[in-house]
Design a protein around this motif. Sequence first.
Motif: not given
Length: 332
Positions: A10, A12, A44-45
Amino acid sequence: MKQRILTGDRPTGPLHLGHYAGSLRQRVELQREYETFILIADVQALTDNFENPGKVSVNVLEVALDYLSVGIDPKVATVMVQSAVPEIAELTVFYLNLVTLGRLEQNPTVKTEIREKGFGKSVPVGFLSYPVSQAADITAFGGTLVPVGEDQLPMIEQTRDIVRKFNGLYGATLVEPEALLSKYPRLPGTDGKEKMSKSLGNVINLSDSADEVKRKVMKMYTDPSRIHANDPGHVEGNPVFTYLDAFDPYVRDVAELKIRYEEGKVGDVEVKEHLAEVLNNFLTPIRKRRAEYAKKPKAVMKILKDGTARGRGVAAQTVETVKKAMKIRYWD
Ligand code: TRP
């Protein structure tokens, strides 16, 4: 059967040593042995950052730089951006029918995350169901091997459940993937907590400067029962030694250092200075490569664009096969 690696992260924040020990190292080691697909999982993040999409988009480039700097070779590995592969979203919708709410609520990793984020009953459905979208990530590219850290095992289990259910209902179509666990220990945080994690603020990033690394290491949690340098120390559960086990290439020297530590013959400062040096030796070539790529962000984006196009071809074929199996492919 020919193995194919599918894995991802992810975007992030920058990737850290925990990512490296958990799965990045394996990807680099195996990229020439197996066809490798790596997904920057921005969709998804967004499931827990949808209020701040800018945080996700800036980190797509950061994560790409992390990959390239640790030695992922875009000539052999396909690096892709999840949101630019809409076929994954299509598969997710079909798979959502095959999973119950009860099953999702039992996923131990998601459960922990829901607790940490204080979501309670207000958990966004997108977040709760991200394991289903991850099953789509894996199957879209025909991934058979998924190099991951321990916390991702429930996602692989969920994927296998979906594949079995799909094949049972619609005929043998998808392949059950297997997890490929790292042979290195899970890295604890610099604060001694079980896991190195950005949200816990206890990470050493692959992109940290030499000074930052030194500063973080010198502040690391060690053995709380040890007051004086000549007190016998504990190696077990001491993150300084876990890091050395993962990153010091001189295994015999580490073994010797552990004995001296247990005998109270070496102080924390000396051990930490050694660890800082080991980590910086490991990170120096990574920093160099990163600086080179960081000078040409357009070229990096081109790598992502080309990789995504290649991956999309594979995912589109999977969607075709899946639709055919489900008898919803109406023409052509
Ligand atoms: N959930 C993974 C993580 O948090 C990232 C991820 C997304 C992933 N898609 C994937 C990992 C597919 C393996 C396979 O680290």
